[in-house]
Motif scaffolding. Structure first.
Motif, PDB file in Angstrom:
ATOM      1  N   ASP A   1       0.813  -1.220   0.000  1.00 11.16           N
ATOM      2  CA  ASP A   1       0.000   0.000   0.000  1.00 11.16           C
ATOM      3  C   ASP A   1       0.849   1.273   0.000  1.00 11.16           C
ATOM      4  OD1 ASP A   1      -2.643  -1.274   0.288  1.00 11.16           O
ATOM      5  OD2 ASP A   1      -1.841  -1.928   2.237  1.00 11.16           O
ATOM      6  N   VAL A   2       2.142   1.139   0.257  1.00 10.38           N
ATOM      7  CA  VAL A   2       3.030   2.303   0.379  1.00 10.38           C
ATOM      8  C   VAL A   2       3.538   2.712  -0.994  1.00 10.38           C
ATOM      9  CG1 VAL A   2       5.184   3.160   1.381  1.00 10.38           C
ATOM     10  CG2 VAL A   2       3.690   1.652   2.722  1.00 10.38           C
ATOM     11  N   GLY A   3       3.431   4.003  -1.304  1.00  9.28           N
ATOM     12  CA  GLY A   3       3.858   4.491  -2.612  1.00  9.28           C
ATOM     13  C   GLY A   3       5.074   5.372  -2.596  1.00  9.28           C
TER      14      GLY A   3
ATOM     15  N   GLN B   1       4.520  17.007   1.710  1.00 11.36           N
ATOM     16  CA  GLN B   1       4.638  17.985   0.627  1.00 11.36           C
ATOM     17  C   GLN B   1       4.792  17.292  -0.725  1.00 11.36           C
ATOM     18  OE1 GLN B   1       7.949  20.093   2.519  1.00 11.36           O
ATOM     19  NE2 GLN B   1       6.789  21.987   2.378  1.00 11.36           N
ATOM     20  N   ALA B   2       5.526  16.186  -0.749  1.00  5.57           N
ATOM     21  CA  ALA B   2       5.707  15.458  -2.003  1.00  5.57           C
ATOM     22  C   ALA B   2       4.376  14.931  -2.518  1.00  5.57           C
ATOM     23  CB  ALA B   2       6.700  14.308  -1.801  1.00  5.57           C
ATOM     24  N   MET B   3       3.561  14.369  -1.631  1.00  2.45           N
ATOM     25  CA  MET B   3       2.263  13.843  -2.069  1.00  2.45           C
ATOM     26  C   MET B   3       1.322  14.962  -2.477  1.00  2.45           C
ATOM     27  SD  MET B   3       1.624  10.558   0.466  1.00  2.45           S
ATOM     28  CE  MET B   3       2.020  11.417   1.995  1.00  2.45           C
ATOM     29  N   ARG B   4       1.418  16.102  -1.794  1.00  3.57           N
ATOM     30  CA  ARG B   4       0.531  17.222  -2.130  1.00  3.57           C
ATOM     31  C   ARG B   4       0.930  17.887  -3.438  1.00  3.57           C
ATOM     32  NH1 ARG B   4      -0.348  22.004   2.175  1.00  3.57           N
ATOM     33  NH2 ARG B   4       1.813  22.465   1.645  1.00  3.57           N
ATOM     34  N   SER B   5       2.245  17.996  -3.683  1.00  2.00           N
ATOM     35  CA  SER B   5       2.727  18.691  -4.883  1.00  2.00           C
ATOM     36  C   SER B   5       2.840  17.786  -6.093  1.00  2.00           C
ATOM     37  CB  SER B   5       4.099  19.317  -4.610  1.00  2.00           C
ATOM     38  OG  SER B   5       5.089  18.299  -4.443  1.00  2.00           O
TER      39      SER B   5
ATOM     40  N   ALA C   1       1.613   8.965  -5.111  1.00  2.74           N
ATOM     41  CA  ALA C   1       1.435   8.187  -3.882  1.00  2.74           C
ATOM     42  C   ALA C   1       0.378   8.816  -2.985  1.00  2.74           C
ATOM     43  CB  ALA C   1       2.764   8.092  -3.130  1.00  2.74           C
ATOM     44  N   THR C   2      -0.311   7.979  -2.246  1.00  9.14           N
ATOM     45  CA  THR C   2      -1.255   8.450  -1.232  1.00  9.14           C
ATOM     46  C   THR C   2      -0.853   7.995   0.170  1.00  9.14           C
ATOM     47  OG1 THR C   2      -2.669   6.516  -1.598  1.00  9.14           O
ATOM     48  CG2 THR C   2      -3.179   8.522  -2.858  1.00  9.14           C
TER      49      THR C   2
ATOM     50  N   ASN D   1      14.055   3.317  17.299  1.00  6.98           N
ATOM     51  CA  ASN D   1      13.570   3.428  15.929  1.00  6.98           C
ATOM     52  C   ASN D   1      12.127   3.890  15.879  1.00  6.98           C
ATOM     53  OD1 ASN D   1      16.039   2.092  14.968  1.00  6.98           O
ATOM     54  ND2 ASN D   1      15.152   0.237  15.836  1.00  6.98           N
ATOM     55  N   ALA D   2      11.816   4.740  14.890  1.00 10.68           N
ATOM     56  CA  ALA D   2      10.446   5.212  14.676  1.00 10.68           C
ATOM     57  C   ALA D   2      10.175   5.208  13.172  1.00 10.68           C
ATOM     58  CB  ALA D   2      10.258   6.609  15.250  1.00 10.68           C
ATOM     59  N   VAL D   3       9.081   4.602  12.778  1.00  9.90           N
ATOM     60  CA  VAL D   3       8.659   4.570  11.384  1.00  9.90           C
ATOM     61  C   VAL D   3       7.235   5.094  11.309  1.00  9.90           C
ATOM     62  CG1 VAL D   3       8.152   3.113   9.378  1.00  9.90           C
ATOM     63  CG2 VAL D   3      10.183   2.659  10.784  1.00  9.90           C
ATOM     64  N   ALA D   4       7.026   6.201  10.587  1.00 10.16           N
ATOM     65  CA  ALA D   4       5.711   6.818  10.474  1.00 10.16           C
ATOM     66  C   ALA D   4       5.116   6.516   9.115  1.00 10.16           C
ATOM     67  CB  ALA D   4       5.815   8.326  10.680  1.00 10.16           C
ATOM     68  N   LEU D   5       3.803   6.342   9.090  1.00  4.93           N
ATOM     69  CA  LEU D   5       3.069   6.198   7.840  1.00  4.93           C
ATOM     70  C   LEU D   5       2.162   7.415   7.696  1.00  4.93           C
ATOM     71  CD1 LEU D   5       2.093   2.420   7.844  1.00  4.93           C
ATOM     72  CD2 LEU D   5       3.921   3.545   6.555  1.00  4.93           C
ATOM     73  N   VAL D   6       2.431   8.190   6.658  1.00  5.41           N
ATOM     74  CA  VAL D   6       1.754   9.471   6.439  1.00  5.41           C
ATOM     75  C   VAL D   6       0.947   9.387   5.154  1.00  5.41           C
ATOM     76  CG1 VAL D   6       2.070  11.958   6.153  1.00  5.41           C
ATOM     77  CG2 VAL D   6       3.650  10.655   7.588  1.00  5.41           C
ATOM     78  N   GLY D   7      -0.312   9.791   5.216  1.00  2.00           N
ATOM     79  CA  GLY D   7      -1.163   9.769   4.045  1.00  2.00           C
ATOM     80  C   GLY D   7      -1.349  11.142   3.447  1.00  2.00           C
ATOM     81  N   ALA D   8      -1.747  11.171   2.178  1.00  2.00           N
ATOM     82  CA  ALA D   8      -2.039  12.440   1.521  1.00  2.00           C
ATOM     83  C   ALA D   8      -3.278  13.068   2.135  1.00  2.00           C
ATOM     84  CB  ALA D   8      -2.252  12.194   0.028  1.00  2.00           C
ATOM     85  N   ALA D   9      -3.323  14.387   2.119  1.00  2.00           N
ATOM     86  CA  ALA D   9      -4.495  15.094   2.639  1.00  2.00           C
ATOM     87  C   ALA D   9      -5.696  14.794   1.757  1.00  2.00           C
ATOM     88  CB  ALA D   9      -4.223  16.596   2.659  1.00  2.00           C
ATOM     89  N   THR D  10      -6.863  14.688   2.376  1.00  2.00           N
ATOM     90  CA  THR D  10      -8.084  14.424   1.619  1.00  2.00           C
ATOM     91  C   THR D  10      -9.022  15.600   1.762  1.00  2.00           C
ATOM     92  OG1 THR D  10      -9.032  13.321   3.562  1.00  2.00           O
ATOM     93  CG2 THR D  10      -7.896  11.945   1.951  1.00  2.00           C
TER      94      THR D  10
END
Length: 379
Positions: A264-266, A321-325, A356-357, A370-379
């Motif tokens: 699911d990760v893009g 920012q990458a997903m938004r732009s 990617a979303t 360790n920290a791993v975040a999953l960030v989604g695009a704004a809807t």
């Protein structure tokens, strides 16, 4: 539960949040000659990713606090956040706190109080009415851990909004540690590059406002993105060396909490420190997780340096920012990828189109924090 990133701001050697993102997309490096505050012969380091001293409001001492105040105020303004009307908590992640001020006190007796190691005063000045200010100090994943704690507070209905921040500035002692850890001084961070010479410190701060739902407040800017989960691990494998099972555990915890899989990760924003141990191990762990899938992988430390406690949150903002732009910044300084990264779709040379979303953001600290975040695009 997913939470909304309703406000944000950053400061790096490349500028504010927007300037930093544009600089990364242009492949700019903020590395330069070590400033006059430090003597290269004393610390064994000749270069750094400093925010130059002519920057507005940035003093020689208490720089971490000054940077923090700027980004907290900026993020709150974008979110039109009024801490006097809402239950607002602030959590600050940092690797070094105000170590530079403590060093100056030791060297020349400059005024210093132990309370300055905690950032309560500067956050309250930047955000009047904030209910509580917590400081998390756990190396290079500190602001990732702060993000996870913020999500927990929202899930438990202990706050209406949480301002999550990270900050660090250059210090004499850590520069000296870095200088003694390399036979030849590095002039720039080159993530995943065969000829990398190690990490260089960068100064910076970043902040986001995290809320359980999108804001409808008048004057609030559109949301930056959505935080789905943060996976944490502390493997304590070694004082400094990373450990693949610990990294993989944090990744899996993030997937499980968000109810997703690597399919699911893009987009991946890697930790990418340009060090002998981190880069091969992180690359191999990502390759194992994503198998033969072509997932764009970028990293920002070639442009900004390693901003320590701010690094995780800086990468989260860049991912959103990458997903938004629709554009993924290339990896500054990468020319010849290491063998372990050959199976990864590393973004080089120019920005990559992005649809990617969901993005994965890696942050790994000394001691296997360790920290791993999953960030989604704004809807």
């Amino acid at each position: 539960m997913p939470a909304t990133l309703t406000g944000y701001e950053a400061r790096s050697c490349l500028g504010d949040a927007e300037e930093t993102f544009r600089g990364l997309c242009a492949g700019r490096s903020g590395a330069g000659r070590l400033g006059a505050r430090f003597l290269p012969d004393e610390v064994g380091v000749t270069s750094s990713y400093e925010i130059r001293d002519d920057s507005p409001g940035l003093a020689h001492v208490h720089r971490a606090a000054a940077l923090l105040g700027q980004v907290v105020a900026g993020a709150a303004a974008r979110a039109a956040l009024d801490a006097k009307q809402l239950r607002v908590v602030a959590i600050v992640g940092t690797g070094l706190r105000e170590l530079a001020a403590a060093e100056r006190w030791h060297l020349d007796g400059s005024p210093f109080s132990a309370t300055e190691l905690h950032f309560g005063d500067v956050v309250r000045d930047a955000l009047p009415g904030v209910a509580e200010v917590l400081t998390v100090s756990n190396a290079c994943s500190a602001s990732g851990y702060a993000l996870a704690l913020a999500q927990d507070l929202l899930d438990a209905d202990e706050a209406d909004a949480v301002v999550v921040a990270g900050t660090d500035s250059l210090t004499l002692s850590l520069l000296a540690v870095m200088g003694r850890g390399s036979a030849q001084p590095s002039e720039a961070v080159r993530p995943f590059d065969r000829d990398r010479r190690g990490v260089l410190l960068g100064e910076g701060a970043a902040a986001v406002v995290l809320e359980a739902r999108p804001s409808t407040r008048p004057g609030a800017e559109p949301a930056l993105g959505v935080l789905h989960s943060v996976g944490l691990s502390c493997d304590a494998h070694h004082e400094t060396a990373p450990h693949a099972p610990g990294i993989a555990a944090a990744m899996q915890a993030a997937y499980d909490a968000a109810g997703v899989t690597p399919a699911d990760v893009g987009l991946v924003v890697a930790h990418g420190t340009g060090t002998a141990l981190n880069d091969p191990l992180e690359a191999a762990t990502l390759a194992d997780a994503y198998q033969s899938r072509s997932v764009p992988v970028t990293a920002i430390k070639g442009g900004t340096g390693h901003t320590s406690g701010a690094a995780a949150l800086m990468s989260v903002i860049v991912a959103a920012q990458a997903m938004r732009s629709g554009a993924v910044p290339p990896i500054t300084g990468l020319r010849d990828a290491i063998d372990e990264a050959q199976g990864l779709d590393l973004v080089t040379g120019a920005p990559r189109a992005c649809d990617a979303t969901l993005a994965q953001v890696d942050a790994f600290g000394f001691g296997g924090v360790n920290a791993v975040a999953l960030v989604g695009a704004a809807t």
